[in-house]
Design an enzyme around this catalytic site. Sequence first.
Site, PDB file in Angstrom:
ATOM      1  N   GLY A   9      10.859  13.010 -11.122  1.00 29.42           N
ATOM      2  CA  GLY A   9      10.502  12.328  -9.877  1.00 29.42           C
ATOM      3  C   GLY A   9      11.338  11.071  -9.711  1.00 29.42           C
ATOM      4  O   GLY A   9      11.097  10.069 -10.376  1.00 29.42           O
ATOM      5  N   GLY A  14       9.852   6.126  -9.939  1.00 26.49           N
ATOM      6  CA  GLY A  14      10.672   6.661 -11.033  1.00 26.49           C
ATOM      7  C   GLY A  14      12.059   6.035 -11.116  1.00 26.49           C
ATOM      8  O   GLY A  14      12.509   5.650 -12.203  1.00 26.49           O
ATOM      9  N   ASN A  88       5.181  12.654  -6.631  1.00 24.85           N
ATOM     10  CA  ASN A  88       4.225  12.074  -5.695  1.00 24.85           C
ATOM     11  C   ASN A  88       2.880  12.788  -5.735  1.00 24.85           C
ATOM     12  O   ASN A  88       2.784  13.980  -6.007  1.00 24.85           O
ATOM     13  CB  ASN A  88       4.787  12.018  -4.272  1.00 24.85           C
ATOM     14  CG  ASN A  88       5.579  13.239  -3.924  1.00 24.85           C
ATOM     15  OD1 ASN A  88       6.028  13.957  -4.792  1.00 24.85           O
ATOM     16  ND2 ASN A  88       5.710  13.504  -2.643  1.00 24.85           N
ATOM     17  N   CYS A 273       0.560   3.193  -1.313  1.00 20.33           N
ATOM     18  CA  CYS A 273      -0.467   3.199  -2.366  1.00 20.33           C
ATOM     19  C   CYS A 273      -1.872   2.805  -1.938  1.00 20.33           C
ATOM     20  O   CYS A 273      -2.830   3.501  -2.271  1.00 20.33           O
ATOM     21  CB  CYS A 273      -0.026   2.280  -3.500  1.00 20.33           C
ATOM     22  SG  CYS A 273       1.356   2.964  -4.412  1.00 20.33           S
TER      23      CYS A 273
HETATM   24  C1  UDX Z   1       4.773   8.397  -6.230  1.00 23.18           C
HETATM   25  C2  UDX Z   1       3.334   8.298  -5.783  1.00 23.18           C
HETATM   26  O1  UDX Z   1       3.321   8.004  -4.406  1.00 23.18           O
HETATM   27  C3  UDX Z   1       2.586   7.258  -6.522  1.00 23.18           C
HETATM   28  O2  UDX Z   1       1.213   7.403  -6.306  1.00 23.18           O
HETATM   29  C4  UDX Z   1       2.772   7.395  -7.945  1.00 23.18           C
HETATM   30  O3  UDX Z   1       2.223   6.288  -8.594  1.00 23.18           O
HETATM   31  C5  UDX Z   1       4.213   7.575  -8.345  1.00 23.18           C
HETATM   32  O4  UDX Z   1       4.834   8.583  -7.574  1.00 23.18           O
HETATM   33  P1  UDX Z   1       6.866   7.193  -5.280  1.00 23.18           P
HETATM   34  O5  UDX Z   1       7.848   7.083  -6.377  1.00 23.18           O
HETATM   35  O6  UDX Z   1       6.805   6.103  -4.264  1.00 23.18           O
HETATM   36  O7  UDX Z   1       5.417   7.200  -5.870  1.00 23.18           O
HETATM   37  O8  UDX Z   1       6.967   8.615  -4.580  1.00 23.18           O
HETATM   38  P2  UDX Z   1       8.233   9.289  -3.942  1.00 23.18           P
HETATM   39  O9  UDX Z   1       9.224   8.259  -3.541  1.00 23.18           O
HETATM   40  O10 UDX Z   1       7.717  10.279  -2.958  1.00 23.18           O
HETATM   41  O11 UDX Z   1       8.882  10.058  -5.179  1.00 23.18           O
HETATM   42  C6  UDX Z   1       8.419  11.200  -5.765  1.00 23.18           C
HETATM   43  C7  UDX Z   1       9.611  12.077  -6.127  1.00 23.18           C
HETATM   44  O12 UDX Z   1       9.163  13.200  -6.891  1.00 23.18           O
HETATM   45  C8  UDX Z   1      10.372  12.646  -4.926  1.00 23.18           C
HETATM   46  O13 UDX Z   1      11.732  12.305  -5.000  1.00 23.18           O
HETATM   47  C9  UDX Z   1      10.177  14.161  -5.051  1.00 23.18           C
HETATM   48  O14 UDX Z   1      11.284  14.911  -4.613  1.00 23.18           O
HETATM   49  C10 UDX Z   1       9.942  14.316  -6.535  1.00 23.18           C
HETATM   50  N1  UDX Z   1       9.250  15.552  -6.886  1.00 23.18           N
HETATM   51  C11 UDX Z   1       8.114  15.898  -6.242  1.00 23.18           C
HETATM   52  C12 UDX Z   1       9.750  16.348  -7.906  1.00 23.18           C
HETATM   53  O15 UDX Z   1      10.785  16.057  -8.483  1.00 23.18           O
HETATM   54  N2  UDX Z   1       9.063  17.482  -8.252  1.00 23.18           N
HETATM   55  C13 UDX Z   1       7.934  17.883  -7.600  1.00 23.18           C
HETATM   56  O16 UDX Z   1       7.366  18.932  -7.921  1.00 23.18           O
HETATM   57  C14 UDX Z   1       7.441  17.055  -6.567  1.00 23.18           C
HETATM   58  C1  UDX Z   2       1.135  -2.385  -4.014  1.00 25.47           C
HETATM   59  C2  UDX Z   2       0.694  -3.202  -5.239  1.00 25.47           C
HETATM   60  O1  UDX Z   2       0.945  -4.599  -5.002  1.00 25.47           O
HETATM   61  C3  UDX Z   2       1.425  -2.732  -6.482  1.00 25.47           C
HETATM   62  O2  UDX Z   2       0.945  -3.427  -7.619  1.00 25.47           O
HETATM   63  C4  UDX Z   2       1.199  -1.242  -6.643  1.00 25.47           C
HETATM   64  O3  UDX Z   2       1.926  -0.770  -7.763  1.00 25.47           O
HETATM   65  C5  UDX Z   2       1.622  -0.496  -5.400  1.00 25.47           C
HETATM   66  O4  UDX Z   2       0.945  -1.012  -4.257  1.00 25.47           O
HETATM   67  P1  UDX Z   2       3.221  -2.449  -2.381  1.00 25.47           P
HETATM   68  O5  UDX Z   2       2.495  -1.407  -1.605  1.00 25.47           O
HETATM   69  O6  UDX Z   2       4.656  -2.250  -2.681  1.00 25.47           O
HETATM   70  O7  UDX Z   2       2.505  -2.684  -3.792  1.00 25.47           O
HETATM   71  O8  UDX Z   2       3.135  -3.818  -1.573  1.00 25.47           O
HETATM   72  P2  UDX Z   2       2.226  -5.130  -1.527  1.00 25.47           P
HETATM   73  O9  UDX Z   2       3.116  -6.284  -1.682  1.00 25.47           O
HETATM   74  O10 UDX Z   2       1.079  -5.051  -2.436  1.00 25.47           O
HETATM   75  O11 UDX Z   2       1.745  -5.120  -0.015  1.00 25.47           O
HETATM   76  C6  UDX Z   2       0.955  -4.065   0.509  1.00 25.47           C
HETATM   77  C7  UDX Z   2       0.610  -4.323   1.940  1.00 25.47           C
HETATM   78  O12 UDX Z   2      -0.308  -5.398   2.062  1.00 25.47           O
HETATM   79  C8  UDX Z   2       1.794  -4.692   2.838  1.00 25.47           C
HETATM   80  O13 UDX Z   2       1.680  -4.007   4.055  1.00 25.47           O
HETATM   81  C9  UDX Z   2       1.654  -6.176   3.028  1.00 25.47           C
HETATM   82  O14 UDX Z   2       2.225  -6.627   4.229  1.00 25.47           O
HETATM   83  C10 UDX Z   2       0.153  -6.323   3.036  1.00 25.47           C
HETATM   84  N1  UDX Z   2      -0.314  -7.674   2.644  1.00 25.47           N
HETATM   85  C11 UDX Z   2      -0.072  -8.159   1.399  1.00 25.47           C
HETATM   86  C12 UDX Z   2      -1.053  -8.430   3.551  1.00 25.47           C
HETATM   87  O15 UDX Z   2      -1.303  -7.991   4.684  1.00 25.47           O
HETATM   88  N2  UDX Z   2      -1.508  -9.664   3.163  1.00 25.47           N
HETATM   89  C13 UDX Z   2      -1.279 -10.183   1.924  1.00 25.47           C
HETATM   90  O16 UDX Z   2      -1.729 -11.305   1.648  1.00 25.47           O
HETATM   91  C14 UDX Z   2      -0.527  -9.403   1.010  1.00 25.47           C
END
Ligand code: UDX
Ligand code: UDX
Length: 460
Positions: A9, A14, A88, A273
Amino acid sequence: MKRNILCIGAGYVGGPTMAMIARQCPDRRVTVVDINEARIRAWNSDALPIYEPGLDEVVKTCRGRNLFFTTEIGRAIAEADIIFVSVNTPTKTFGAGAGAAADLQYWEKTARLIVEHATADKIVVEKSTLPVRTAAAMSRILHAGPSAVHFEVLSNPEFLAEGTAMADLARPDRVLIGGAETPSGQAAVAELVSLYAAWVPRERILTTNVWSSELSKLAANAFLAQRISSINALSALCEATEANVTEVARAIGMDARIGPRFLQAGVGFGGSCFKKDILNLVYLCETYGLTEVADYWRQVVHINDYQQKRFVAAMVRAMFNTVADKRIAVLGFAFKADTGDTRESPAIRIVRLLADEHARVVVSDPRALDNARRDLADLGDRVAFDADPYAAAIQADAVAVLTDWREYLSLDFGRIYRGMRHPSFLFDGRNFLDHRALFDLGFNVQAIGRTPLSHLDTET
Ligand code: UDX
Ligand code: UDX
């Protein structure tokens, strides 16, 4: 030492995580695989598939040295000692638990692939956020076949936030590792601890049982999102009472027990998330019959939806109860600054609600326009896109700022104002612009949780 590290992934989690391991542990060989060939090609090119400050540099240093991106999943599995699974786990869109439970199909396929290709014992690390007790299911799938290979499943959730991923990975608040309380489980935990100990102070590496680790990830995201919904809920009350939500946030944040972070009111949280993990938590609670607990956490998502609806309703109200055929420049489409990611971005919902009101929306964003085009493709010519914020605002009746991009602080709002239709409105969905200065330029300014600054009131 377990030398060969594999990550399945190559996404937002990743890719950066493995790049950091490769940089900090030059004696390990780190391979990243993905079923998406285009994505792997991009990781091997000069245009990486995701934008993170500092990521390019680390990838350039390590790629080809001890960091490799490939689609040869089978061979990579066979060679690996430690396998991180970072595929994912989106919210299920079908069947039982649709809209709440995690869709585990990719994760299970990955487990089966590991069984198929493994010829020696391996440590399998859950990086993806998963429902509590998934490790048990994974272990069952991994050990289902006739093979004598032993897999030790660990939970090691990632807490990085987008936009600051490399800094979060370089200096994490904590690294959490959950393992079975058996000799082989504890040996695997020690292996993973030694990997991170290359750069993370030992006292920041926390070891727990597997279930605590899995639940802590969901709990951390639920707590963070809950703070945002709490301050957003109060922002509605501030608007009704002429309190100022920024002042309230500062006042409560100075209480050391509360702390100042994650108290910024705005159009709500987005990102891949928060919503997914809370819904997952809600589903888990329901599965265990804990209806009141499920309802409590579900409310965090409700308030987030409400905040976006409320924002659009306030826009329409301010603009004489109609935005039909009015041009509205939306500045910022990414779910937060410093990322091109638009997953669950509040801007998606807000633009759709404005389009429902027949507004002519023009979206601008420094990094997220490609994603915005994809997210809004079904709206056709009801929405336009322009990378240049000045052009987007020409002849607009209103500007709505939905992402707190730093560059928006230094925009020439006088120039924007002069190009707009008057009366001109500015809606600050992130509460971060200088409202008094904008008002002095001529804008009618409306932010979140504050009294609007209106030239219209004074004239009537
Ligand atoms: C994802 C999840 O959203 C999050 O909840 C988790 O903590 C970590 O994995 P993210 O890295 O943001 O986070 O997801 P994404 O950018 O969609 O990457 C997942 C990757 O896995 C994609 O590139 C997809 O092609 C790959 N994948 C998916 C595989 O290689 N094999 C599969 O069977 C399915
Ligand atoms: C979040 C967690 O912070 C991280 O630890 C986890 O691994 C993945 O999810 P991320 O989604 O990348 O990370 O962004 P984050 O900075 O947490 O912001 C999330 C959302 O909340 C954004 O849309 C941001 O604009 C909003 N936000 C954040 C607010 O509206 N108010 C705040 O005070 C902080």
